[in-house]
Design a protein around this motif. Structure first.
Motif, PDB file in Angstrom:
ATOM      1  N   LYS A  15       0.836  -1.199   0.000  1.00 26.45           N
ATOM      2  CA  LYS A  15       0.000   0.000   0.000  1.00 26.45           C
ATOM      3  C   LYS A  15       0.873   1.253   0.000  1.00 26.45           C
ATOM      4  O   LYS A  15       0.626   2.200  -0.746  1.00 26.45           O
ATOM      5  N   VAL A  16       1.926   1.253   0.811  1.00 25.48           N
ATOM      6  CA  VAL A  16       2.856   2.381   0.847  1.00 25.48           C
ATOM      7  C   VAL A  16       3.592   2.498  -0.484  1.00 25.48           C
ATOM      8  O   VAL A  16       3.842   3.604  -0.976  1.00 25.48           O
ATOM      9  N   LEU A  17       3.918   1.375  -1.097  1.00 24.23           N
ATOM     10  CA  LEU A  17       4.641   1.378  -2.368  1.00 24.23           C
ATOM     11  C   LEU A  17       3.722   1.667  -3.553  1.00 24.23           C
ATOM     12  O   LEU A  17       4.186   1.725  -4.688  1.00 24.23           O
ATOM     13  N   GLY A  18       2.447   1.874  -3.305  1.00 27.53           N
ATOM     14  CA  GLY A  18       1.473   2.073  -4.363  1.00 27.53           C
ATOM     15  C   GLY A  18       1.485   3.463  -4.975  1.00 27.53           C
ATOM     16  O   GLY A  18       0.511   3.865  -5.606  1.00 27.53           O
ATOM     17  N   SER A  19       2.548   4.190  -4.829  1.00 30.01           N
ATOM     18  CA  SER A  19       2.680   5.532  -5.382  1.00 30.01           C
ATOM     19  C   SER A  19       3.930   5.596  -6.246  1.00 30.01           C
ATOM     20  O   SER A  19       5.036   5.297  -5.767  1.00 30.01           O
ATOM     21  N   ALA A  20       3.766   5.988  -7.507  1.00 26.25           N
ATOM     22  CA  ALA A  20       4.923   6.097  -8.404  1.00 26.25           C
ATOM     23  C   ALA A  20       5.927   7.124  -7.870  1.00 26.25           C
ATOM     24  O   ALA A  20       7.144   6.933  -8.009  1.00 26.25           O
ATOM     25  N   SER A  21       5.436   8.165  -7.243  1.00 21.70           N
ATOM     26  CA  SER A  21       6.340   9.182  -6.684  1.00 21.70           C
ATOM     27  C   SER A  21       7.197   8.595  -5.564  1.00 21.70           C
ATOM     28  O   SER A  21       8.409   8.846  -5.492  1.00 21.70           O
ATOM     29  N   HIS A  53       5.924  12.596   1.207  1.00 23.75           N
ATOM     30  CA  HIS A  53       6.224  11.205   0.835  1.00 23.75           C
ATOM     31  C   HIS A  53       7.299  10.613   1.749  1.00 23.75           C
ATOM     32  O   HIS A  53       7.196   9.453   2.168  1.00 23.75           O
ATOM     33  N   LEU A  54       8.312  11.398   2.059  1.00 23.03           N
ATOM     34  CA  LEU A  54       9.374  10.903   2.945  1.00 23.03           C
ATOM     35  C   LEU A  54       8.827  10.605   4.338  1.00 23.03           C
ATOM     36  O   LEU A  54       9.238   9.621   4.966  1.00 23.03           O
ATOM     37  N   ARG A  55       7.904  11.417   4.806  1.00 24.88           N
ATOM     38  CA  ARG A  55       7.284  11.158   6.115  1.00 24.88           C
ATOM     39  C   ARG A  55       6.545   9.812   6.086  1.00 24.88           C
ATOM     40  O   ARG A  55       6.657   9.001   7.007  1.00 24.88           O
ATOM     41  N   THR A  56       5.818   9.552   5.003  1.00 23.22           N
ATOM     42  CA  THR A  56       5.114   8.278   4.854  1.00 23.22           C
ATOM     43  C   THR A  56       6.106   7.119   4.847  1.00 23.22           C
ATOM     44  O   THR A  56       5.883   6.097   5.508  1.00 23.22           O
ATOM     45  N   LEU A  57       7.197   7.279   4.127  1.00 22.51           N
ATOM     46  CA  LEU A  57       8.215   6.215   4.044  1.00 22.51           C
ATOM     47  C   LEU A  57       8.896   5.997   5.392  1.00 22.51           C
ATOM     48  O   LEU A  57       9.186   4.859   5.766  1.00 22.51           O
ATOM     49  N   HIS A  59       7.500   6.593   8.408  1.00 22.67           N
ATOM     50  CA  HIS A  59       6.511   5.969   9.296  1.00 22.67           C
ATOM     51  C   HIS A  59       6.327   4.496   8.980  1.00 22.67           C
ATOM     52  O   HIS A  59       6.004   3.710   9.881  1.00 22.67           O
ATOM     53  N   ALA A  60       6.539   4.124   7.720  1.00 18.88           N
ATOM     54  CA  ALA A  60       6.435   2.716   7.327  1.00 18.88           C
ATOM     55  C   ALA A  60       7.720   1.945   7.623  1.00 18.88           C
ATOM     56  O   ALA A  60       7.770   0.725   7.437  1.00 18.88           O
ATOM     57  N   GLY A  61       8.758   2.648   8.075  1.00 13.61           N
ATOM     58  CA  GLY A  61      10.026   1.991   8.390  1.00 13.61           C
ATOM     59  C   GLY A  61      10.862   1.660   7.168  1.00 13.61           C
ATOM     60  O   GLY A  61      11.791   0.859   7.241  1.00 13.61           O
ATOM     61  N   ILE A  62      10.558   2.301   6.037  1.00 12.59           N
ATOM     62  CA  ILE A  62      11.273   2.024   4.789  1.00 12.59           C
ATOM     63  C   ILE A  62      12.461   2.956   4.607  1.00 12.59           C
ATOM     64  O   ILE A  62      13.462   2.595   4.009  1.00 12.59           O
ATOM     65  N   ALA A  63      12.345   4.178   5.125  1.00 15.27           N
ATOM     66  CA  ALA A  63      13.425   5.160   5.032  1.00 15.27           C
ATOM     67  C   ALA A  63      13.758   5.667   6.425  1.00 15.27           C
ATOM     68  O   ALA A  63      12.923   5.630   7.324  1.00 15.27           O
ATOM     69  N   THR A  64      14.994   6.106   6.565  1.00 12.79           N
ATOM     70  CA  THR A  64      15.432   6.714   7.822  1.00 12.79           C
ATOM     71  C   THR A  64      16.004   8.088   7.510  1.00 12.79           C
ATOM     72  O   THR A  64      16.363   8.387   6.365  1.00 12.79           O
ATOM     73  N   VAL A  65      16.097   8.899   8.535  1.00 14.06           N
ATOM     74  CA  VAL A  65      16.641  10.246   8.375  1.00 14.06           C
ATOM     75  C   VAL A  65      17.692  10.484   9.446  1.00 14.06           C
ATOM     76  O   VAL A  65      17.565  10.007  10.578  1.00 14.06           O
TER      77      VAL A  65
END
Length: 106
Positions: A15-21, A53-57, A59-65
Motif C-alpha cells: 500500500k505504501v509502495l502504491g505511489s509512483a512518486s 512522501h518521505l514522512r510516509t516512508l 513511518h512505514a520503516g522504509i526510510a530513515t533520516v
C-alpha cells in the motif's frame, strides 16, 4: 486470530509502495543517501510533496533520516526494498505472450 504468515504486513507495505512518486524517491535513495533538496532537484516534485512522501516512508520503516548540520539526509532503512522495487519494475516491463494477447483484446 489466524496467523497470516506476514501477509497483512506485506499488504501494508505494498500500500505504501502504491505511489509512483514514492517508488521514484526510493529508487534514488537506493543509489545513495540524499537530502530533501537533492530529491526535489532530481524529481521535479515540490519540496512539500517530497517531504510528505518521505514522512510516509519513514513511518512505514522504509526510510530513515539523519541530521547533517542543518540538512536532513534520507536513506533506505533496508536495501531489501530496492530489490522488491527492481523486481516489480522488471516484471511489468517483461513482454509475455499473455500480456500481448491481453493488450490486443482491449
Amino acid at each position: 486470530m489466524i496467523d497470516d504468515g506476514g501477509l497483512g504486513a506485506a499488504a501494508a507495505l505494498f500500500k505504501v509502495l502504491g505511489s509512483a512518486s514514492r517508488l521514484q524517491l526510493l529508487q534514488l535513495l537506493s543509489a545513495e543517501p540524499r537530502t530533501v533538496g537533492a530529491l526535489v532537484s532530481a524529481t521535479g516534485m515540490s519540496q512539500p510533496l517530497v517531504s510528505q512522501h518521505l514522512r510516509t516512508l519513514r513511518h512505514a520503516g522504509i526510510a530513515t533520516v539523519a541530521r547533517a548540520g542543518r540538512d536532513a539526509v534520507y536513506q533506505l532503512a533496508d536495501h531489501h526494498i530496492a530489490h522488491v522495487i527492481d523486481d516489480a519494475v522488471a516484471h511489468v516491463l517483461e513482454e509475455t505472450p499473455s500480456t500481448t494477447l491481453q493488450g490486443a483484446a482491449s
